[in-house]
Design a protein around this motif. Structure first.
Motif, short mmCIF file in Angstrom:
data_model
loop_
_atom_site.label_atom_id
_atom_site.label_comp_id
_atom_site.label_asym_id
_atom_site.label_seq_id
_atom_site.Cartn_x
_atom_site.Cartn_y
_atom_site.Cartn_z
N THR A 9 9.92 -7.88 1.16
CA THR A 9 8.84 -6.76 1.57
C THR A 9 9.64 -6.21 2.72
O THR A 9 9.48 -4.66 2.92
CB THR A 9 7.90 -7.82 1.94
N LEU A 10 10.20 -6.62 3.80
CA LEU A 10 10.59 -5.86 4.98
C LEU A 10 11.89 -5.19 4.53
O LEU A 10 11.93 -4.05 5.22
CB LEU A 10 10.93 -6.91 6.02
N GLY A 11 12.48 -5.42 3.71
CA GLY A 11 13.82 -4.70 3.30
C GLY A 11 13.21 -3.52 2.66
O GLY A 11 13.85 -2.23 2.94
N VAL A 12 12.39 -3.40 1.55
CA VAL A 12 11.95 -2.06 0.95
C VAL A 12 11.06 -1.22 1.85
O VAL A 12 10.92 -0.28 1.87
CB VAL A 12 11.30 -2.55 -0.43
N PHE A 13 10.32 -1.91 2.81
CA PHE A 13 9.62 -1.21 3.87
C PHE A 13 10.71 -0.34 4.68
O PHE A 13 10.42 0.75 4.85
CB PHE A 13 8.89 -2.08 4.67
N ALA A 14 11.76 -0.92 5.10
CA ALA A 14 12.86 -0.30 5.95
C ALA A 14 13.56 0.65 5.21
O ALA A 14 13.71 1.77 5.75
CB ALA A 14 14.11 -1.20 6.40
N ALA A 15 13.45 0.48 4.00
CA ALA A 15 14.12 1.73 2.90
C ALA A 15 13.10 2.90 2.74
O ALA A 15 13.48 3.77 2.11
CB ALA A 15 14.56 1.04 1.75
N GLY A 16 11.83 2.64 3.28
CA GLY A 16 10.78 3.63 3.11
C GLY A 16 9.95 3.45 1.50
O GLY A 16 9.50 4.60 1.22
N LEU A 17 10.11 2.37 0.90
CA LEU A 17 9.63 2.23 -0.39
C LEU A 17 8.29 1.49 -0.47
O LEU A 17 7.83 1.15 -1.56
CB LEU A 17 10.72 1.42 -1.51
N LEU A 24 18.40 -4.71 7.23
CA LEU A 24 19.62 -3.73 7.27
C LEU A 24 20.14 -2.97 6.19
O LEU A 24 20.35 -1.88 6.39
CB LEU A 24 20.86 -4.70 7.91
N ALA A 25 19.96 -3.77 5.06
CA ALA A 25 20.18 -3.05 3.82
C ALA A 25 19.34 -1.82 3.61
O ALA A 25 19.74 -0.72 3.39
CB ALA A 25 20.38 -3.77 2.50
N GLY A 26 17.85 -2.11 3.81
CA GLY A 26 16.85 -1.08 3.45
C GLY A 26 17.04 -0.05 4.52
O GLY A 26 16.99 1.14 4.14
N TRP A 27 17.19 -0.42 5.84
CA TRP A 27 17.43 0.71 7.08
C TRP A 27 18.69 1.78 6.33
O TRP A 27 18.60 2.90 6.62
CB TRP A 27 17.57 0.17 8.13
N THR A 28 19.84 1.04 6.23
CA THR A 28 20.91 1.87 5.68
C THR A 28 20.87 2.84 4.62
O THR A 28 21.01 3.86 4.69
CB THR A 28 22.08 0.97 5.44
N ALA A 29 19.83 2.28 3.54
CA ALA A 29 19.64 3.09 2.42
C ALA A 29 18.94 4.27 2.86
O ALA A 29 18.90 5.19 2.25
CB ALA A 29 19.00 1.91 1.34
N PRO A 60 -0.58 0.36 -13.36
CA PRO A 60 0.23 -0.51 -12.24
C PRO A 60 1.15 -0.74 -12.78
O PRO A 60 1.73 -0.80 -14.00
CB PRO A 60 -0.90 -1.81 -12.30
N SER A 61 2.21 -0.78 -11.67
CA SER A 61 3.69 -0.98 -11.85
C SER A 61 4.28 -1.56 -10.70
O SER A 61 3.74 -1.67 -9.35
CB SER A 61 4.32 0.55 -11.98
N SER A 62 5.54 -2.37 -10.57
CA SER A 62 6.24 -2.77 -9.55
C SER A 62 6.45 -1.99 -8.62
O SER A 62 7.22 -0.88 -8.69
CB SER A 62 7.14 -3.84 -10.35
N ALA A 63 6.19 -2.63 -7.32
CA ALA A 63 6.89 -1.90 -6.04
C ALA A 63 8.51 -2.20 -5.72
O ALA A 63 9.12 -1.23 -5.14
CB ALA A 63 6.09 -2.17 -4.78
N VAL A 64 8.99 -3.06 -6.56
CA VAL A 64 10.32 -3.39 -6.23
C VAL A 64 11.06 -3.71 -7.35
O VAL A 64 12.08 -3.00 -7.76
CB VAL A 64 10.37 -4.46 -5.32
N LEU A 65 10.71 -4.70 -8.18
CA LEU A 65 11.61 -5.21 -9.26
C LEU A 65 11.33 -4.73 -10.50
O LEU A 65 12.31 -4.41 -11.34
CB LEU A 65 11.17 -6.83 -9.43
#
Length: 281
Positions: free
Chosen positions: A89-97, A231-236, A262-267
């Motif tokens: 959740t926090l990773g994809v948020f940092a990625a802007g997704l 870190l991965a999300g922010w870098t992306a 409806p669709s998945s936010a990540v996977l």
């Protein structure tokens, strides 16, 4: 001229339903994981060799990976995104997704789901869950592994997984992301399960640790995966922003209430294909 609407941090009704679905998914998923650990590893005899233990851990990890695929590809999973993991959740948020208004509800839902799943484990398996080699299915590293090594391994695992998710979002949107991500989680458990514990999910450790009273390395298992994912999300996010300066693309995410289905936010690739790193505040 179109006037931009102010963005709110307050979750709307769709966000609340998504968080409720996330709680149900996390509870059911973690209860399944804890039961697999209890059944597959906790039943090992005291005389079991190291190789037998590795085989058991690998088998359980493969089943966990397949379970992730099933949950993420289900109808509820497509609706909430089936994160089931605060680091995701926090990773994809940092990625802007992921919109900011969903972060806290998702984290609360995942934490509550972990605790509820540990309680369900006690109901399902009885007093046996509190003893044996896997007390309450709590994660612990192998003998001789220092705290720093466990932290690095946990952070690196989510760094890779979230990094792959973001790369697929930008470069391979038509790939079956559920199988890739599920496979990566299963692989890391098979490789690291007997070494660092192979948690890779703060919710995986939270419930068992609280109910068992086993707090050794709890902070590491809670913080390190989040650090790697963020870190991965922010870098992306930064890399995608640099590309978008030259080639603007369609903003994401589309508000759930406007989606045709409806669709998945990540996977699920239907939503994992973020078109812009623009993060909703």
């Amino acid at each position: 001229m179109e006037i931009a609407r102010p963005v709110t941090m307050r979750p709307n009704a769709v966000d609340a339903r998504a968080a409720g679905v996330e709680f149900g998914l996390t509870t059911t998923f973690m209860a399944t994981v804890f039961s697999l650990v209890h059944w597959g590893i906790g039943t090992a005899p005291p005389s079991a060799s190291a190789n037998e233990l590795r085989i058991r851990v690998a088998a359980v990890s493969i089943l966990v990976g397949l379970t992730i695929v099933g949950f993420a590809d289900s109808r509820p999973g497509r609706f909430s995104g089936a994160h089931m993991n605060p680091a995701i959740t926090l990773g994809v948020f940092a990625a802007g997704l992921l919109p900011a208004r969903r972060v806290l509800p998702y984290l609360l839902a995942q934490s509550a789901g972990s605790i509820a799943a540990a309680a369900l484990l006690r109901v399902a398996w009885g007093p046996s869950v509190s003893g044996g080699p896997v007390r309450w299915a709590v994660v612990q590293p192998g003998p001789g592994w220092p705290d720093a090594s466990v932290a690095v391994a946990e952070a690196a695992t989510l760094l890779v997984i979230v990094g792959v998710m973001c790369w697929m979002t930008a470069c391979r949107p038509h790939w079956r992301a559920v199988w890739v991500v599920g496979g990566l989680f299963g692989l890391q458990g098979a490789l690291l399960g007997t070494i660092t514990g192979g948690s890779a999910n703060p919710a995986r450790q939270l419930g068992p640790a609280l109910l068992s009273g086993e707090f050794h390395l709890l902070a590491v298992y809670l913080v390190a995966p989040v650090a790697g994912g963020v870190l991965a999300g922010w870098t992306a996010h930064r890399l995608q922003h640099a590309r978008n300066v030259r080639r603007p693309v369609l903003a994401w995410p589309t508000p759930p209430e406007r989606r045709a289905r409806p669709s998945s936010a990540v996977l699920n690739p239907a939503v994992a294909v973020g078109r812009s790193p623009g993060r909703e505040q």
